[in-house]
Design a protein around this motif. Structure first.
Motif, PDB file in Angstrom:
ATOM      1  N   ASN A   1       0.806  -1.354  -0.116  1.00 37.82           N
ATOM      2  CA  ASN A   1      -0.285   0.051  -0.408  1.00 37.82           C
ATOM      3  C   ASN A   1       1.316   1.389   0.146  1.00 37.82           C
ATOM      4  OD1 ASN A   1      -2.857  -0.823   0.003  1.00 37.82           O
ATOM      5  ND2 ASN A   1      -1.588  -2.200   1.535  1.00 37.82           N
ATOM      6  N   PRO A   2       0.139   2.191  -0.266  1.00 36.61           N
ATOM      7  CA  PRO A   2       1.234   3.433  -0.860  1.00 36.61           C
ATOM      8  C   PRO A   2       1.114   4.001   0.701  1.00 36.61           C
ATOM      9  CG  PRO A   2      -1.530   4.142  -1.632  1.00 36.61           C
ATOM     10  CD  PRO A   2      -1.089   1.888  -1.125  1.00 36.61           C
ATOM     11  N   ALA A   3       0.555   3.641   1.467  1.00 27.69           N
ATOM     12  CA  ALA A   3       0.657   4.240   3.674  1.00 27.69           C
ATOM     13  C   ALA A   3       0.437   3.110   4.302  1.00 27.69           C
ATOM     14  CB  ALA A   3      -0.632   5.386   2.884  1.00 27.69           C
ATOM     15  N   LEU A   4       1.593   3.692   5.153  1.00 22.91           N
ATOM     16  CA  LEU A   4       1.803   2.472   6.853  1.00 22.91           C
ATOM     17  C   LEU A   4       0.071   2.554   6.771  1.00 22.91           C
ATOM     18  CD1 LEU A   4       2.588   1.371   8.799  1.00 22.91           C
ATOM     19  CD2 LEU A   4       2.867   3.346   9.712  1.00 22.91           C
ATOM     20  N   ARG A   5      -0.955   3.422   7.132  1.00 19.48           N
ATOM     21  CA  ARG A   5      -2.305   3.470   7.209  1.00 19.48           C
ATOM     22  C   ARG A   5      -3.166   2.253   6.247  1.00 19.48           C
ATOM     23  NH1 ARG A   5      -5.717   5.425  11.341  1.00 19.48           N
ATOM     24  NH2 ARG A   5      -4.371   7.146  11.804  1.00 19.48           N
ATOM     25  N   LEU A   6      -2.807   2.306   5.301  1.00 15.52           N
ATOM     26  CA  LEU A   6      -3.228   1.245   5.019  1.00 15.52           C
ATOM     27  C   LEU A   6      -3.445  -0.284   5.086  1.00 15.52           C
ATOM     28  CD1 LEU A   6      -4.004   3.482   1.297  1.00 15.52           C
ATOM     29  CD2 LEU A   6      -5.271   3.524   2.954  1.00 15.52           C
ATOM     30  N   THR A   7      -1.893  -0.328   5.423  1.00 13.41           N
ATOM     31  CA  THR A   7      -1.086  -1.898   5.380  1.00 13.41           C
ATOM     32  C   THR A   7      -1.874  -1.568   6.492  1.00 13.41           C
ATOM     33  OG1 THR A   7       0.049  -1.253   3.611  1.00 13.41           O
ATOM     34  CG2 THR A   7       1.089  -2.697   5.506  1.00 13.41           C
TER      35      THR A   7
ATOM     36  N   CYS B   1      -8.248  -5.347   9.489  1.00 17.50           N
ATOM     37  CA  CYS B   1      -9.673  -6.162   8.337  1.00 17.50           C
ATOM     38  C   CYS B   1      -9.724  -7.279   8.097  1.00 17.50           C
ATOM     39  CB  CYS B   1     -10.017  -5.372   7.617  1.00 17.50           C
ATOM     40  SG  CYS B   1     -10.548  -3.285   8.423  1.00 17.50           S
ATOM     41  N   TYR B   2      -7.996  -7.790   7.193  1.00 14.25           N
ATOM     42  CA  TYR B   2      -8.109  -8.950   6.520  1.00 14.25           C
ATOM     43  C   TYR B   2      -7.607 -10.354   7.304  1.00 14.25           C
ATOM     44  CZ  TYR B   2      -7.982 -11.253   2.200  1.00 14.25           C
ATOM     45  OH  TYR B   2      -7.813 -12.683   1.453  1.00 14.25           O
ATOM     46  N   HIS B   3      -6.473 -10.007   7.247  1.00 17.57           N
ATOM     47  CA  HIS B   3      -6.271 -10.852   8.429  1.00 17.57           C
ATOM     48  C   HIS B   3      -5.579 -11.101   9.747  1.00 17.57           C
ATOM     49  CE1 HIS B   3      -3.337 -11.560   4.564  1.00 17.57           C
ATOM     50  NE2 HIS B   3      -3.043  -9.902   4.770  1.00 17.57           N
ATOM     51  N   HIS B   4      -6.240 -10.509  10.304  1.00 16.02           N
ATOM     52  CA  HIS B   4      -6.446 -10.219  11.909  1.00 16.02           C
ATOM     53  C   HIS B   4      -8.028 -10.622  12.134  1.00 16.02           C
ATOM     54  CE1 HIS B   4      -2.421  -8.748  13.437  1.00 16.02           C
ATOM     55  NE2 HIS B   4      -2.535  -9.788  12.719  1.00 16.02           N
TER      56      HIS B   4
ATOM     57  N   MET C   1      -2.646   4.150  16.517  1.00 14.30           N
ATOM     58  CA  MET C   1      -3.745   3.534  15.590  1.00 14.30           C
ATOM     59  C   MET C   1      -4.437   2.749  15.626  1.00 14.30           C
ATOM     60  SD  MET C   1      -1.832   3.380  11.502  1.00 14.30           S
ATOM     61  CE  MET C   1      -0.130   2.821  11.926  1.00 14.30           C
ATOM     62  N   ASP C   2      -4.419   1.667  16.406  1.00 11.47           N
ATOM     63  CA  ASP C   2      -5.101   0.439  17.320  1.00 11.47           C
ATOM     64  C   ASP C   2      -6.031   1.568  17.873  1.00 11.47           C
ATOM     65  OD1 ASP C   2      -3.583  -1.880  16.567  1.00 11.47           O
ATOM     66  OD2 ASP C   2      -2.372  -2.000  17.525  1.00 11.47           O
ATOM     67  N   GLU C   3      -5.286   2.553  18.890  1.00 10.58           N
ATOM     68  CA  GLU C   3      -6.560   2.836  19.023  1.00 10.58           C
ATOM     69  C   GLU C   3      -7.480   3.386  18.920  1.00 10.58           C
ATOM     70  OE1 GLU C   3      -4.291   5.445  21.633  1.00 10.58           O
ATOM     71  OE2 GLU C   3      -3.717   4.355  23.009  1.00 10.58           O
TER      72      GLU C   3
ATOM     73  N   ASP D   1      -3.302  -5.978  25.258  1.00 14.36           N
ATOM     74  CA  ASP D   1      -2.491  -6.485  24.323  1.00 14.36           C
ATOM     75  C   ASP D   1      -3.895  -6.351  23.086  1.00 14.36           C
ATOM     76  OD1 ASP D   1      -1.841  -8.437  22.314  1.00 14.36           O
ATOM     77  OD2 ASP D   1      -0.857  -9.356  23.205  1.00 14.36           O
ATOM     78  N   PHE D   2      -3.087  -5.334  21.896  1.00 13.38           N
ATOM     79  CA  PHE D   2      -4.323  -4.983  21.325  1.00 13.38           C
ATOM     80  C   PHE D   2      -4.532  -6.192  19.898  1.00 13.38           C
ATOM     81  CE2 PHE D   2      -3.622  -0.801  22.045  1.00 13.38           C
ATOM     82  CZ  PHE D   2      -4.619  -0.197  22.863  1.00 13.38           C
ATOM     83  N   ASP D   3      -3.201  -7.056  19.671  1.00 11.49           N
ATOM     84  CA  ASP D   3      -2.989  -8.175  18.523  1.00 11.49           C
ATOM     85  C   ASP D   3      -4.071  -9.214  19.489  1.00 11.49           C
ATOM     86  OD1 ASP D   3      -1.113  -7.154  16.750  1.00 11.49           O
ATOM     87  OD2 ASP D   3       0.142  -7.823  18.178  1.00 11.49           O
ATOM     88  N   ALA D   4      -4.398  -8.970  21.029  1.00  7.00           N
ATOM     89  CA  ALA D   4      -4.892 -10.093  21.223  1.00  7.00           C
ATOM     90  C   ALA D   4      -6.003  -9.764  20.987  1.00  7.00           C
ATOM     91  CB  ALA D   4      -4.536 -10.318  22.952  1.00  7.00           C
ATOM     92  N   ILE D   5      -6.613  -8.476  21.350  1.00  6.32           N
ATOM     93  CA  ILE D   5      -7.998  -7.895  21.072  1.00  6.32           C
ATOM     94  C   ILE D   5      -8.675  -8.697  19.500  1.00  6.32           C
ATOM     95  CG2 ILE D   5      -9.665  -5.992  21.359  1.00  6.32           C
ATOM     96  CD1 ILE D   5      -7.812  -4.822  23.394  1.00  6.32           C
ATOM     97  N   PHE D   6      -7.562  -7.907  18.725  1.00  5.12           N
ATOM     98  CA  PHE D   6      -8.019  -7.956  17.366  1.00  5.12           C
ATOM     99  C   PHE D   6      -8.600  -9.940  17.283  1.00  5.12           C
ATOM    100  CE2 PHE D   6      -6.615  -3.996  16.097  1.00  5.12           C
ATOM    101  CZ  PHE D   6      -7.723  -3.116  15.573  1.00  5.12           C
ATOM    102  N   LEU D   7      -7.327 -10.181  17.343  1.00  7.74           N
ATOM    103  CA  LEU D   7      -7.518 -12.317  16.886  1.00  7.74           C
ATOM    104  C   LEU D   7      -8.647 -12.415  17.676  1.00  7.74           C
ATOM    105  CD1 LEU D   7      -3.715 -12.937  17.412  1.00  7.74           C
ATOM    106  CD2 LEU D   7      -5.400 -12.500  14.983  1.00  7.74           C
ATOM    107  N   GLU D   8      -9.231 -12.191  18.686  1.00  9.45           N
ATOM    108  CA  GLU D   8      -9.660 -12.927  19.431  1.00  9.45           C
ATOM    109  C   GLU D   8     -11.469 -12.439  19.764  1.00  9.45           C
ATOM    110  OE1 GLU D   8      -8.730 -13.780  23.859  1.00  9.45           O
ATOM    111  OE2 GLU D   8      -6.235 -14.690  22.884  1.00  9.45           O
ATOM    112  N   SER D   9     -11.567 -10.893  19.510  1.00 11.88           N
ATOM    113  CA  SER D   9     -12.537 -10.591  19.496  1.00 11.88           C
ATOM    114  C   SER D   9     -13.370  -9.430  18.715  1.00 11.88           C
ATOM    115  CB  SER D   9     -12.305  -9.546  20.872  1.00 11.88           C
ATOM    116  OG  SER D   9     -12.256 -10.638  22.140  1.00 11.88           O
ATOM    117  N   PHE D  10     -11.943  -9.801  17.599  1.00  9.02           N
ATOM    118  CA  PHE D  10     -12.997  -8.304  16.484  1.00  9.02           C
ATOM    119  C   PHE D  10     -14.305  -9.301  15.654  1.00  9.02           C
ATOM    120  CE2 PHE D  10     -11.162  -5.066  13.726  1.00  9.02           C
ATOM    121  CZ  PHE D  10     -11.477  -5.066  12.720  1.00  9.02           C
TER     122      PHE D  10
END
Length: 210
Positions: free
Chosen positions: A134-140, A146-149, A181-183, A199-208
């Motif tokens: 992606n052309p910008a970090l936020r898009l990545t 949204c796609y992987h987590h 960006m997580d917040e 642990d934002f990664d855990a939140i995404f992986l378990e509660s998204f």
């Protein structure tokens, strides 16, 4: 010399428009040059510009860049050098090499530093899970979240370890940006109601909620 009679891809002046057009057909396969980002009057005054001003302008389209590494990224990606491996590229090697010489003279060491920053920034925009760029970090970031987590995604450990290395790289390059960006993403989408240390990664992986 009028701008219309100057080949910016080759840094050549021509006596007449037919000569310029013949050169364009023979050397550039008839492709139109990138639109110049300076006026005719500014072009006429370029010979009087000091080297510091010159080094902040793209040597091909004359676009001004305040930050040198942005100019280097632009020059490298928008004006690739014409060579045997890339015959349809339009910019001559001499034009680019002359710019590098000017840059090294005016700002010694800036080229290597800017190239290092550009390459590091490029890594931050590349998804660690797939070939997406992606052309910008936020898009990545949004792509990853949204796609992987997504809840239920089975992410293999080697892939997740690659993500963690990407995360460390981005944190070193842009301290605090990922957490910010997580917040914004989590609280903005109602995944959590109140700010808290998580642990934002855990939140995404378990509660998204997808």
């Amino acid at each position: 010399m009028p701008l219309a009679l100057y080949c910016r891809e080759c840094a050549l002046n021509f006596e007449s428009l037919p000569e310029k057009e013949k050169h364009n057909e023979d050397v550039h396969y008839g492709f139109a040059q990138p639109y110049p980002e300076i006026s005719e009057k500014e072009f006429e005054l370029m010979s009087s510009w000091n080297t510091h001003k010159l080094v902040h302008h793209c040597p091909v389209c004359f676009r001004h860049f305040r930050v040198i590494n942005h100019l280097i990224e632009h020059l490298t990606t928008s004006h690739p050098i014409r060579c045997l491996n890339n015959p349809l590229a339009q910019t001559s090697k001499e034009v680019v090499e002359n710019y590098w010489k000017l840059l090294d003279h005016v700002l010694p060491g800036e080229r290597a530093n800017s190239m290092r920053l550009w390459k590091a920034d490029t890594v931050s925009k590349k998804c660690p899970y797939c070939p997406t760029y992606n052309p910008a970090l936020r898009l990545t970031y949004n792509h990853i979240r949204c796609y992987h987590h997504r809840r239920g995604n089975n992410i293999p450990l080697p892939a997740y370890e690659k993500y963690l290395r990407w995360k460390d790289h981005v944190e070193n390059l842009y301290p605090g940006q990922l957490k910010k960006m997580d917040e914004e993403f989590i609280y903005g989408h109602g995944i959590l109601d109140q700010p808290q240390e998580e642990d934002f990664d855990a939140i995404f992986l378990e509660s998204f909620p997808f």
